[in-house]
Design an enzyme around this catalytic site. Sequence first.
Site, mmCIF file in Angstrom:
data_model
loop_
_atom_site.group_PDB
_atom_site.id
_atom_site.type_symbol
_atom_site.label_atom_id
_atom_site.label_comp_id
_atom_site.label_asym_id
_atom_site.label_seq_id
_atom_site.Cartn_x
_atom_site.Cartn_y
_atom_site.Cartn_z
ATOM 1 N N ARG A 78 0.848 -1.190 0.000
ATOM 2 C CA ARG A 78 0.000 0.000 0.000
ATOM 3 C C ARG A 78 0.883 1.240 0.000
ATOM 4 O O ARG A 78 1.934 1.254 0.621
ATOM 5 C CB ARG A 78 -0.877 0.021 1.258
ATOM 6 C CG ARG A 78 -2.030 -0.945 1.217
ATOM 7 C CD ARG A 78 -2.951 -0.757 2.417
ATOM 8 N NE ARG A 78 -2.353 -1.209 3.650
ATOM 9 C CZ ARG A 78 -1.811 -0.445 4.562
ATOM 10 N NH1 ARG A 78 -1.798 0.875 4.407
ATOM 11 N NH2 ARG A 78 -1.289 -0.950 5.651
ATOM 12 N N TYR B 247 -1.633 -3.395 -6.883
ATOM 13 C CA TYR B 247 -1.384 -4.225 -5.707
ATOM 14 C C TYR B 247 -2.445 -4.091 -4.609
ATOM 15 O O TYR B 247 -2.787 -2.983 -4.209
ATOM 16 C CB TYR B 247 -0.018 -3.864 -5.093
ATOM 17 C CG TYR B 247 0.449 -4.962 -4.172
ATOM 18 C CD1 TYR B 247 1.151 -6.045 -4.678
ATOM 19 C CD2 TYR B 247 0.116 -4.961 -2.826
ATOM 20 C CE1 TYR B 247 1.526 -7.085 -3.854
ATOM 21 C CE2 TYR B 247 0.486 -5.996 -1.999
ATOM 22 C CZ TYR B 247 1.194 -7.051 -2.525
ATOM 23 O OH TYR B 247 1.556 -8.089 -1.723
ATOM 24 N N LYS C 190 -9.629 -1.919 1.763
ATOM 25 C CA LYS C 190 -9.283 -0.774 2.613
ATOM 26 C C LYS C 190 -10.048 0.480 2.185
ATOM 27 O O LYS C 190 -10.489 1.263 3.012
ATOM 28 C CB LYS C 190 -7.785 -0.514 2.547
ATOM 29 C CG LYS C 190 -6.929 -1.703 2.938
ATOM 30 C CD LYS C 190 -7.192 -2.152 4.338
ATOM 31 C CE LYS C 190 -6.240 -3.245 4.769
ATOM 32 N NZ LYS C 190 -6.522 -3.726 6.119
ATOM 33 N N HIS D 61 -10.966 -1.715 11.519
ATOM 34 C CA HIS D 61 -9.871 -2.590 11.089
ATOM 35 C C HIS D 61 -9.715 -3.679 12.160
ATOM 36 O O HIS D 61 -8.769 -3.668 12.949
ATOM 37 C CB HIS D 61 -8.599 -1.749 10.964
ATOM 38 C CG HIS D 61 -7.463 -2.431 10.287
ATOM 39 N ND1 HIS D 61 -6.152 -2.049 10.450
ATOM 40 C CD2 HIS D 61 -7.424 -3.487 9.423
ATOM 41 C CE1 HIS D 61 -5.358 -2.819 9.729
ATOM 42 N NE2 HIS D 61 -6.102 -3.702 9.106
ATOM 43 N N SER E 137 -1.440 -3.478 10.909
ATOM 44 C CA SER E 137 -1.110 -4.456 9.877
ATOM 45 C C SER E 137 0.056 -5.336 10.314
ATOM 46 O O SER E 137 1.011 -4.848 10.925
ATOM 47 C CB SER E 137 -0.712 -3.734 8.601
ATOM 48 O OG SER E 137 -1.712 -2.820 8.258
ATOM 49 N N CYS F 12 0.437 -7.716 12.537
ATOM 50 C CA CYS F 12 0.661 -8.036 13.958
ATOM 51 C C CYS F 12 0.073 -9.404 14.274
ATOM 52 O O CYS F 12 -0.091 -9.751 15.443
ATOM 53 C CB CYS F 12 -0.020 -7.017 14.857
ATOM 54 S SG CYS F 12 0.944 -5.561 15.154
ATOM 55 N N ASP G 169 -9.831 -9.235 9.095
ATOM 56 C CA ASP G 169 -9.281 -7.896 8.835
ATOM 57 C C ASP G 169 -10.249 -6.745 9.104
ATOM 58 O O ASP G 169 -9.817 -5.696 9.553
ATOM 59 C CB ASP G 169 -8.797 -7.828 7.374
ATOM 60 C CG ASP G 169 -7.854 -6.672 7.117
ATOM 61 O OD1 ASP G 169 -7.030 -6.373 8.007
ATOM 62 O OD2 ASP G 169 -7.935 -6.055 6.041
ATOM 63 N N ARG H 278 1.588 -12.185 -0.444
ATOM 64 C CA ARG H 278 0.247 -12.470 0.068
ATOM 65 C C ARG H 278 -0.352 -13.740 -0.497
ATOM 66 O O ARG H 278 0.000 -14.176 -1.594
ATOM 67 C CB ARG H 278 -0.686 -11.307 -0.330
ATOM 68 C CG ARG H 278 -0.288 -9.956 0.205
ATOM 69 C CD ARG H 278 -0.613 -9.824 1.645
ATOM 70 N NE ARG H 278 -0.207 -8.553 2.209
ATOM 71 C CZ ARG H 278 -0.907 -7.884 3.125
ATOM 72 N NH1 ARG H 278 -2.046 -8.368 3.573
ATOM 73 N NH2 ARG H 278 -0.458 -6.748 3.609
HETATM 74 C C1 OXD Z 1 -3.192 -4.251 5.938
HETATM 75 C C2 OXD Z 1 -3.762 -5.414 5.233
HETATM 76 O O1 OXD Z 1 -2.229 -3.652 5.459
HETATM 77 O O2 OXD Z 1 -4.702 -5.999 5.781
HETATM 78 O O3 OXD Z 1 -3.699 -3.911 7.020
HETATM 79 O O4 OXD Z 1 -3.306 -5.729 4.137
HETATM 80 MN MN MN Z 2 -5.448 -4.988 7.489
#
Ligand code: OXD
Ligand code: MN
Length: 639
Positions: free
Chosen positions: A101, A252, A261, A281, A303, A305, A328, A422
């Site tokens: 991102r 991406y 998002k 989130h 993100s 974690c 997510d 991913r």
């Molecule tokens: C993030 C994702 O970056 O879920 O939070 O990809």
């Molecule tokens: Mn996320």
Amino acid sequence: MHRAIGSIGGRLLRAPLSRGLTGGSAPHLWGADLASLPPPVRQFVEEGIELCQPSDVHLCDGSKEEGEALIALLREQGVLHPLPKYDNCWLARTDPRDVARVESRTVLVTERERDSVPPAPPNGEPQLGRWLSPSAMAEAQRQRFPGCMRGRRLFVIPFRMGPAGSALARAAVQLTDSAYVAASMRIMTRVGSDVLPDLRHGDFVRCLHSVGRSQTHSGDARRRSAWPCDPERTLIAHLPEELRVVSYGSGYGGNSLLGKKCLALRIASRMARDQGWLAEHMLILGVTSPSGRKHYVAAAFPSACGKTNLAMMRPALPGWSVHCVGDDIAWMKFDDDGVLRAINPERGFFGVAPGTSERTNAAAMAAVRRDTLFTNVGLRSDGAPFWEGLEDQLSPGTTLTDWRGRPWSPGSAHPCAHPNSRFCSPAANCPSMDPSWEDPRGVPIDAIIFGGRRPEGVPLVYEAFGWQHGVFVGSAMRSEATAAAEHTGRRLLHDPFAMRPFFGYNAGRYLSHWLSMSHRSGVRLPRIFHVNWFLRDPSGRFRWPGFGHNARVLAWICSRVEGEDNAREMPFGLIPREGALDLRGLPEVSYEDLFPLDRSFWEGESKELRRYYEENFGEDLPREVLEELEALEERIRKI
Ligand code: OXD
Ligand code: MN
């Protein structure tokens, strides 16, 4: 007359119907008839065609044949490579400049700046979002979009976020010139013609996406590239007042799968504020105790974690089970009985691959073996994907290719898989999905958990003193930086509610919206907790084994929800009394180490928070949050 793009099978090869769209050189149309679209959708599509001038248009219907044809097209374009060791799984390699991102190019466009962001910090970068004026946006769009899809196919994707029939679900449309995006959207959202009737009133989110046309590459290089993008001019813009997302230059993940998002967090958080609900989130999971009592919790972590790992966890505590509703995003609303109900608006997982293994997440490993699009992972010579964490599966003689397609061997200076590589898999493939994960009513949330990667000072778990304190705890979240965005290194970043990159409006007002939940009458507010799985000892080793053992913490959280009196008050919150957290069978773990109380740590923490609030929220910080900080400072002085 039609131009077929190669010899691909299925729906995409059906003879197109010629349309007089805008006169002149009308693009060819594949699939259904434009006239069959609800008028607001048709208008959006026609505007997109006029602006971007694709050579042909495909109206996605969500069918199986269409899925197969998309894969065939992507193979032919050189975007997807087969992974024959797995079942219907594919590997995409992106342009190495398009791997995460891009927060620095993600903007909110509103008439008034203050509706998007708090006042700018006196010196330095804005931390809580970037604002672009509508006129600057119009100019940015004018510089990027006209003719940007020339020679490419435009996919029209009607999709739904959330289970069909749910009052919380939202239908939307994405236009994109990326077949990879069209194929991924089919996994991450509910794509299909059945969504069209829900779009007839025109109040849907309009998502426009183009991978762009790089100006620094010649026409030939552009044509050769299997992964076109325009990194120098990437822009991901949200226009919440018009319910629009406009994304240019990147193919991406969160930059291009606009339901995730962009819609489900940024646009939805603003809709939620206006309509009295929450778009967060957060993962959602159900925990069942050995006696069969079940509680659902939602948990916000920045993100990378371990949200996906927690959501799919296999408990290390005998008799307990955990089921996944989502990994997510959570959309939550109080129902007529005052119960906070949550749905997962997504239909798939877009999980970080490195670190995922049988040991850390067996359910994800089962999910990714079928129907999965992998992006930027490594490749084993036997046709299986590979990433850091799977070394023990390598058998002698297997050779490896890295995410850029170059030969790779263990011990190389660079990783085999990109750190933000991913897997994109249908949720239904995950063996631990909760039986209610698609319940249109949503699941009842009893607890909300905040957390982050904190190597020191922050205990394994604590409970907030109440809702207002809980909102403060969420606003005070900090975590080590991740590979999911363009940040690098181990810096601690502030990440309020794990929403820092995803706020769809002024973050100060977002906190006020959360505070306002407690002013509603007749609602049952969930309890709020904070966890930290990542405490390290002086030699750098983790103090807590994590993964399945996190069920021990969930068990204490459930006991609190059930009203057990088993907590001890600390200046920062309530921790489990010694013995209340089940540490049996963990001889290397000590209660004292997991629940440090260090006055100088908390002094530093609150001083830093005060600075952060002043610089970044300014006068938009709700008074109640400042009061909570002052109360914490007061309690720390008494340690
Ligand atoms: C993030 C994702 O970056 O879920 O939070 O990809
Ligand atoms: Mn996320």
